[in-house]
Design a protein around this motif. Structure first.
Motif, PDB file in Angstrom:
ATOM      1  N   TRP A  34       0.831  -0.910   0.219  1.00  0.00           N
ATOM      2  CA  TRP A  34       0.149   0.062  -0.207  1.00  0.00           C
ATOM      3  C   TRP A  34       0.902   1.524   0.069  1.00  0.00           C
ATOM      4  O   TRP A  34       0.514   1.968  -0.886  1.00  0.00           O
ATOM      5  N   TRP A  35       2.040   1.192   0.683  1.00  0.00           N
ATOM      6  CA  TRP A  35       2.488   2.600   0.923  1.00  0.00           C
ATOM      7  C   TRP A  35       3.190   2.814  -0.198  1.00  0.00           C
ATOM      8  O   TRP A  35       3.645   3.954  -0.492  1.00  0.00           O
ATOM      9  N   LEU A  36       3.766   2.008  -0.776  1.00  0.00           N
ATOM     10  CA  LEU A  36       4.723   1.486  -2.459  1.00  0.00           C
ATOM     11  C   LEU A  36       3.847   1.919  -3.573  1.00  0.00           C
ATOM     12  O   LEU A  36       4.118   2.885  -4.588  1.00  0.00           O
ATOM     13  N   GLY A  37       2.534   1.554  -3.592  1.00  0.00           N
ATOM     14  CA  GLY A  37       1.395   2.744  -4.076  1.00  0.00           C
ATOM     15  C   GLY A  37       1.224   3.451  -4.050  1.00  0.00           C
ATOM     16  O   GLY A  37       0.522   4.498  -5.401  1.00  0.00           O
ATOM     17  N   VAL A  38       1.020   3.672  -2.501  1.00  0.00           N
ATOM     18  CA  VAL A  38       0.876   5.101  -2.841  1.00  0.00           C
ATOM     19  C   VAL A  38       1.816   6.484  -3.190  1.00  0.00           C
ATOM     20  O   VAL A  38       1.724   7.104  -3.330  1.00  0.00           O
ATOM     21  N   VAL A  39       3.272   5.868  -3.302  1.00  0.00           N
ATOM     22  CA  VAL A  39       4.297   6.055  -3.491  1.00  0.00           C
ATOM     23  C   VAL A  39       4.230   6.567  -5.013  1.00  0.00           C
ATOM     24  O   VAL A  39       4.617   7.454  -5.628  1.00  0.00           O
ATOM     25  N   GLN A  40       4.103   5.603  -5.540  1.00  0.00           N
ATOM     26  CA  GLN A  40       4.467   4.994  -7.057  1.00  0.00           C
ATOM     27  C   GLN A  40       2.998   5.815  -7.850  1.00  0.00           C
ATOM     28  O   GLN A  40       3.272   6.926  -8.828  1.00  0.00           O
ATOM     29  N   GLY A  41       1.951   5.846  -6.919  1.00  0.00           N
ATOM     30  CA  GLY A  41       0.613   6.394  -7.368  1.00  0.00           C
ATOM     31  C   GLY A  41       0.788   8.180  -7.576  1.00  0.00           C
ATOM     32  O   GLY A  41      -0.158   8.539  -8.267  1.00  0.00           O
ATOM     33  N   ARG A  42       2.167   8.704  -7.378  1.00  0.00           N
ATOM     34  CA  ARG A  42       2.247  10.056  -7.141  1.00  0.00           C
ATOM     35  C   ARG A  42       2.802  10.898  -8.213  1.00  0.00           C
ATOM     36  O   ARG A  42       3.361  11.792  -9.129  1.00  0.00           O
ATOM     37  N   ARG A  43       3.503   9.550  -9.518  1.00  0.00           N
ATOM     38  CA  ARG A  43       4.063   9.691 -10.205  1.00  0.00           C
ATOM     39  C   ARG A  43       3.981  10.005 -11.457  1.00  0.00           C
ATOM     40  O   ARG A  43       2.664  10.055 -11.553  1.00  0.00           O
ATOM     41  N   ALA A  44       4.244  11.508 -12.307  1.00  0.00           N
ATOM     42  CA  ALA A  44       3.470  12.060 -13.148  1.00  0.00           C
ATOM     43  C   ALA A  44       2.427  11.509 -13.980  1.00  0.00           C
ATOM     44  O   ALA A  44       1.613  11.459 -14.458  1.00  0.00           O
ATOM     45  N   HIS A  45       2.994   9.625 -14.569  1.00  0.00           N
ATOM     46  CA  HIS A  45       2.227   9.076 -15.690  1.00  0.00           C
ATOM     47  C   HIS A  45       1.482   8.310 -14.707  1.00  0.00           C
ATOM     48  O   HIS A  45       0.862   7.323 -15.464  1.00  0.00           O
TER      49      HIS A  45
END
Length: 266
Positions: A34-45
């Motif tokens: 979940w935490w990694l998903g939140v971080v990845q979800g912030r990526r511009a693409h």
């Protein structure tokens, strides 16, 4: 030569309630994903909101648990299930199949993609980057349980599993933890830092996992009731189940390169 610590599989007991390390490792895996998903979800693409990550995790958790357990029973322990059907629900005793979990997650991702009006591959590309963290904690759970050990070795990190015998053996569950966890996560996290053609990340995940698992299977002792397949003395059920992953992953990469479909942000 090292010796397995012989952990108590029960982390905490409160009256009749027992909390097992194996279950805690799964909870830790879901939290880390979940935490990694939140971080990845912030990526511009990507630009996925936090709420979507929580909903996605719910679907993935169901796929992992149901698919992993049912897959293990079908692929590795069906005879025991016939004798004792309740074996299916006693997850704390160990016994989860990655390949079964993969099928369960694929079904869950298809349902999730439909619910948000996206495509299966778009969602799969997002999730594949997160999965290695859960694989890592799951393999640590295997280590705590003292299961999935390897064959005898004279290497300096050989480990004795006293509940098995007094031979130094490959700690194959730790090999898998490292390869399927930090190594796979590092490669996919780096690769997904830039927009990639749709399906490329999923294909790379399938190929890399298949290669890593295939390699470790050479030193991992197969389940005693299954043994080596076709009398080869080396070909295991794990290898057999990796073949569709390798073929499918390679095909997906080729299709992705040919189609050059842009990654979706839906």
């Amino acid at each position: 030569m090292l010796t397995h610590p012989g952990f108590d599989p029960v982390a905490l007991s409160i009256g009749p309630l027992s909390i097992h390390w194996y279950g805690l490792m799964y909870l830790l895996g879901f939290a880390g994903c979940w935490w990694l998903g939140v971080v990845q979800g912030r990526r511009a693409h990507w630009q996925w909101p936090r709420e979507r990550i929580g909903d996605l995790l719910f679907y993935v958790a169901l796929g992992v648990i149901l698919g992993g357990r049912i897959g293990y029973i079908l692929f590795y322990d069906f005879a025991s299930f016939i004798d004792d059907p309740l074996r299916l629900v006693r997850i704390w005793e160990g016994g989860m199949s990655f390949h079964g979990g993969l099928l369960g997650v694929m079904a869950a991702l298809w349902l999730f993609a439909r619910s948000i009006g996206s495509t299966f591959l778009t969602v799969a590309d997002f999730v594949c980057v997160l999965v290695p963290f859960g694989l890592f904690t799951g393999r640590i759970g295997n280590f705590i349980n003292g299961e999935l050990w390897g064959g005898p070795t004279d290497l300096p990190w050989g480990m004795v599993f006293p509940h098995v015998d007094q031979l130094a053996r490959h700690p194959s569950m730790l090999y898998e933890a490292i390869l399927e966890g930090p190594v796979l996560l590092g490669i996919l996290w780096w690769f997904s830092a830039k927009p990639r053609p749709r399906g490329m990340i999923s294909g790379l995940f399938l190929v890399l996992y298949g290669c890593f698992r295939w390699a470790v299977e050479f030193v991992r002792v197969p389940d005693a009731h299954i043994g080596y397949l076709a009398g080869t003395g080396w070909f295991t059920m794990g290898m057999l189940l990796c073949i569709p992953m390798l073929v499918g992953g390679a095909g997906l990469i080729a299709w992705s390169l040919r189609g050059r479909m842009a990654p979706g942000s839906a």
